[in-house]
Enzyme design. Structure first.
Site, mmCIF file in Angstrom:
data_model
loop_
_atom_site.group_PDB
_atom_site.id
_atom_site.type_symbol
_atom_site.label_atom_id
_atom_site.label_comp_id
_atom_site.label_asym_id
_atom_site.label_seq_id
_atom_site.Cartn_x
_atom_site.Cartn_y
_atom_site.Cartn_z
ATOM 1 N N GLN A 1 1.076 -11.114 -3.563
ATOM 2 C CA GLN A 1 -0.353 -10.816 -3.527
ATOM 3 C C GLN A 1 -0.817 -10.331 -4.894
ATOM 4 O O GLN A 1 -0.082 -9.595 -5.549
ATOM 5 C CB GLN A 1 -0.643 -9.681 -2.536
ATOM 6 C CG GLN A 1 -0.544 -10.072 -1.089
ATOM 7 C CD GLN A 1 -0.745 -8.851 -0.201
ATOM 8 O OE1 GLN A 1 -0.282 -7.766 -0.508
ATOM 9 N NE2 GLN A 1 -1.439 -9.046 0.908
ATOM 10 N N ASP B 1 -2.432 -7.848 -5.611
ATOM 11 C CA ASP B 1 -2.857 -6.673 -4.863
ATOM 12 C C ASP B 1 -3.266 -5.549 -5.802
ATOM 13 O O ASP B 1 -2.783 -5.479 -6.939
ATOM 14 C CB ASP B 1 -1.672 -6.216 -3.994
ATOM 15 C CG ASP B 1 -2.121 -5.418 -2.790
ATOM 16 O OD1 ASP B 1 -3.343 -5.246 -2.612
ATOM 17 O OD2 ASP B 1 -1.244 -4.968 -2.026
ATOM 18 N N CYS C 1 0.789 -1.230 0.000
ATOM 19 C CA CYS C 1 0.000 0.000 0.000
ATOM 20 C C CYS C 1 0.827 1.289 0.000
ATOM 21 O O CYS C 1 0.579 2.158 -0.851
ATOM 22 C CB CYS C 1 -0.971 0.016 1.170
ATOM 23 S SG CYS C 1 -1.306 -1.579 1.885
ATOM 24 N N ARG D 1 6.736 -11.406 5.399
ATOM 25 C CA ARG D 1 6.335 -11.198 6.788
ATOM 26 C C ARG D 1 6.993 -12.265 7.638
ATOM 27 O O ARG D 1 7.013 -13.441 7.264
ATOM 28 C CB ARG D 1 4.805 -11.282 6.930
ATOM 29 C CG ARG D 1 4.109 -10.133 6.252
ATOM 30 C CD ARG D 1 2.609 -10.171 6.417
ATOM 31 N NE ARG D 1 1.995 -9.225 5.488
ATOM 32 C CZ ARG D 1 0.695 -9.164 5.224
ATOM 33 N NH1 ARG D 1 -0.137 -10.001 5.817
ATOM 34 N NH2 ARG D 1 0.231 -8.286 4.366
ATOM 35 N N HIS E 1 -8.264 -1.102 -0.588
ATOM 36 C CA HIS E 1 -7.284 -2.186 -0.745
ATOM 37 C C HIS E 1 -8.093 -3.397 -1.186
ATOM 38 O O HIS E 1 -9.100 -3.704 -0.559
ATOM 39 C CB HIS E 1 -6.630 -2.576 0.584
ATOM 40 C CG HIS E 1 -6.057 -1.449 1.367
ATOM 41 N ND1 HIS E 1 -4.702 -1.265 1.491
ATOM 42 C CD2 HIS E 1 -6.633 -0.467 2.093
ATOM 43 C CE1 HIS E 1 -4.475 -0.218 2.279
ATOM 44 N NE2 HIS E 1 -5.632 0.279 2.654
ATOM 45 N N HIS F 1 -4.847 -1.196 -5.427
ATOM 46 C CA HIS F 1 -5.427 -0.116 -4.635
ATOM 47 C C HIS F 1 -6.188 0.809 -5.564
ATOM 48 O O HIS F 1 -5.686 1.165 -6.626
ATOM 49 C CB HIS F 1 -4.333 0.625 -3.872
ATOM 50 C CG HIS F 1 -3.671 -0.248 -2.852
ATOM 51 N ND1 HIS F 1 -2.563 -1.008 -3.132
ATOM 52 C CD2 HIS F 1 -4.020 -0.535 -1.574
ATOM 53 C CE1 HIS F 1 -2.243 -1.714 -2.060
ATOM 54 N NE2 HIS F 1 -3.105 -1.456 -1.097
HETATM 55 ZN ZN LIG Z 1 -3.165 -2.341 0.722
#
Ligand SMILES: [Zn+2]
Ligand SMILES: [Zn+2]
Length: 643
Positions: A382, A384, A335, A364, A512, A386
């Site tokens: 991910q 991912d 992010c 992580r 997100h 946004h």
């Molecule tokens: Zn995020």
């Protein structure tokens, strides 16, 4: 005088205090026999509980799902009881109820063996037959500590010492075994009959690797024999489908000590990974996303501004330098990087929504004990993205995302999706008006799409509400994968803004979202869901072309070339082996289609087609087979879901 009201509204009077057990015998003697525990004014209690005032009473029997938790809890004690009898030197620690069962952790110098497990289970059955009463009693703190110290139970002493002053310390005795517990429990050990110990694992005291290693015994318990049998069958099926086992058999990936929780992808596994990545890429382009790439390492200062340094510090891999100014962290999420891209150049309301996607490689520092194949890793990617938008665009963006997510899941063969709307937690940022608006937007998007969904009250992120999407695999297991979260906090913290129609500066809403979650974990789920039999569009090798004898060599090569030109992923097996042997080998490799070429096939200029599942499709022209394959590819996982 005391009045008990039962669920159908009938009232029963008693002259004075009475235990639930005594009262139930008077009210309904067959119910008293079937009783497992009780609910008094909405609270679950033992049958020995003394009623001293007017109450609403409900007796729990094997027909109540709530009784199952009490049975599992009591069976965990029964396990500890049996272990203490067979291994008097073992110390008991904790034994909670978990999904489908329970476990209990013991401190003992030796490791339990599968043989021990059988012995322990046998002893549990004996204790069950003895129908030992399970009795509750209370003790003052000092007496309790003295009692457990005398018994040599140092872990229990530690637990008791940490219980806040003033709290009632309750204990349960069954036969020669005493345990600290809040309860409630079944009235006697004979109510515990339908259980099975399943496996053993190591676990650290309080889950901390700095503490002593304990021996954990897992078990399962049910209300009905049939439920236990079904569960054990499912467990055996899950074991057969274990993605770590199949990964070895199909040569997909491996993990080794030097990189705990990080994946070495082999050609076959990486091929699947890439097909999935390309597929998601194509979906996102159609939905107006722009793919970006952001750095792996970002300075500590940025993580401090984003709030991750405070909240995520323990889970972040930090680069070690003597100077804080040059300290970096490997990104645990994408992010903050995406906000940096958004912040380049002045944005106007006309630019919104901006949708940035990234196959973001994150790390992580998960505890080593929790790592599990692809399902729980330290390094993962991910899918991912946004979305930066105005408040007015929030609802339509959420709705569009849900539509996309359903399409994607269906393509992978998942049709049963569970949706949860997680609402504001106690500790949160942002005004109540903002939360109202965001929760409303999510709720309206869910209702507009007529999805079945439920609330997860208070389970939202501290920065905003979210919808969580879980899919059900073919064994009925539920995996949370997708998410869409509204964020009021980060864009402001990191200085994101746009110019409104009126020429004012405003902070955009940030969403997100991820569909698959981690690609690693999603592939793990797919391997188990398909039992390694990937649908044609994902199979690393889609077709194997085999000859019966050397005589078909030339024709087989020509067929292979034609298939390759048609875009199929093929392999040739021209080895001088028996055809039965070749078929067996490639069937074990779970290649979806097997083509056999003998003299007859050359004569008719065809190929004999078999599916991995064993179906014989007979002889087809090469072009007919290509069409069949193209159709299979275009259907993705949608056909296989039906099998
Ligand atoms: Zn995020
Ligand atoms: Zn208990």
């Amino acid at each position: 005088m005391l009045v008990i009201t039962v669920p159908d509204g009938t009232k029963f009077s008693f002259p004075g205090p009475v235990t639930i057990c005594q009262a139930t015998k008077k009210i309904n003697s067959s119910l008293a026999k079937a009783a497992i525990a009780a609910e008094v004014n909405g609270k679950f209690v033992d049958l020995s509980y003394l009623l001293t005032e007017d109450v609403v009473l409900r007796i729990l029997t094997e027909h109540d799902p709530q009784a199952l938790e009490i049975i599992r809890h009591s069976t965990a004690h029964l396990l500890a009881h049996a272990v203490k009898q067979l291994f008097p030197h073992a110390q008991v620690t904790i034994g909670p109820v978990i999904e489908n069962g329970f476990y209990y952790d013991f401190s003992i110098a030796q490791s339990f063996t599968p043989d021990d497990l059988q012995q322990i289970e046998k002893r549990m059955q004996e204790l069950s037959k003895q129908a030992l009463p399970i009795e509750r009693f209370e003790l003052p703190r000092t007496e309790a500590i003295a009692l457990f110290r005398r018994m040599g139970e140092e872990y229990k002493v530690e637990i008791i010492e940490k219980i806040p002053e003033g709290e009632v310390l309750s204990f349960y005795r069954e036969g020669d075994f005493v345990d600290l517990c809040r309860g409630p429990h079944v009235p006697n050990t004979n109510k515990l009959k339908i259980f099975k110990l399943t496996h053993i694992a190591g676990a650290y005291w309080r889950g901390d690797a700095k503490n002593a290693m304990l021996q954990r015994i897992y078990g399962t318990a049910w209300l009905k024999q049939n439920d236990l049998d079904t569960y054990l069958t499912r467990l055996a099926e899950a074991e057969k489908r274990d993605h770590r086992k199949l990964a070895k058999q199909l040569d997909l990936f491996h993990i080794q000590e030097e990189a705990p929780g990080m994946v070495f992808w082999h050609p076959n596994g990486w091929a699947i990974y890439q097909y999935i990545e390309r597929y998601i890429q194509s979906c996102l382009v159609k939905c107006g996303y722009q793919e970006i790439r952001t750095p792996q390492l970002l300075s500590r200062h940025l993580w401090e501004r984003s709030g991750h340094w405070d909240k995520f510090f323990k889970e972040m891999f930090i680069t070690y330098t003597s100077d804080e100014n040059t300290q970096f962290a490997i990104k645990p999420m994408n992010c903050p990087g995406h906000v940096q891209v958004f912040n380049q150049g002045l944005k106007s309301y006309r630019d919104l929504p901006v949708r940035f996607s990234e196959f973001g490689s994150c790390h992580r520092n998960e505890p080593s004990g929790s790592l599990h194949g692809l399902m729980r890793v330290r390094g993962f990617v991910q899918d991912d993205a946004h979305i930066f938008c105005t408040e007015e665009q929030l609802q339509s963006e959420v709705a569009a995302f849900i539509t996309l997510l359903y399409e994607v899941y269906a393509d992978f063969g998942f049709n049963e999706i569970l949706l949860k709307l997680a609402t504001r937690p106690e500790v949160r940022v942002g005004s109540n008006e903002n939360w109202d608006r965001a929760e409303q937007a999510l709720m309206h998007a869910l209702n507009a799409g007529s999805f079945m969904w439920s609330y997860a009250v208070g389970e939202g992120a501290f920065y905003g509400p979210k919808i969580e999407f879980s899919l059900k695999d073919c064994l009925g297991r539920v995996w949370q994968c997708g998410t869409i979260q509204v964020d009021f906090s980060m864009p402001e913290r990191l200085g994101a803004e746009y110019i409104t129609e009126k020429g004012e500066r405003k902070v955009p809403v940030m969403l997100h979202r991820a569909i698959l979650g981690s690609l690693e974990r999603f592939i793990g789920i797919l391997i188990e869901h398909y039992a390694g039999r990937f649908p044609v569009w994902l199979a690393p090798v889609q077709v194997i072309v085999m000859t019966i004898t050397d005589k078909q060599h030339g024709y087989a090569v020509a067929v292979a070339q034609e298939l390759e030109q048609a875009g199929l992923r093929i392999k040739l097996d021209l080895r001088n082996e028996k055809i039965g042997f070749k078929i067996r080998e490639h069937t074990l490799q779970k290649i979806p289609y097997l083509l056999v070429i003998g003299d007859k096939e050359i004569e008719s200029q065809q190929v004999s087609v078999r599916r991995q599942t064993g179906d014989n499709l007979g002889r087809l022209l090469v072009q007919e087979f290509v069409q069949l394959m193209q159709q299979a590819v275009s259907q993705r996982g949608r056909i296989d879901a039906e099998k």
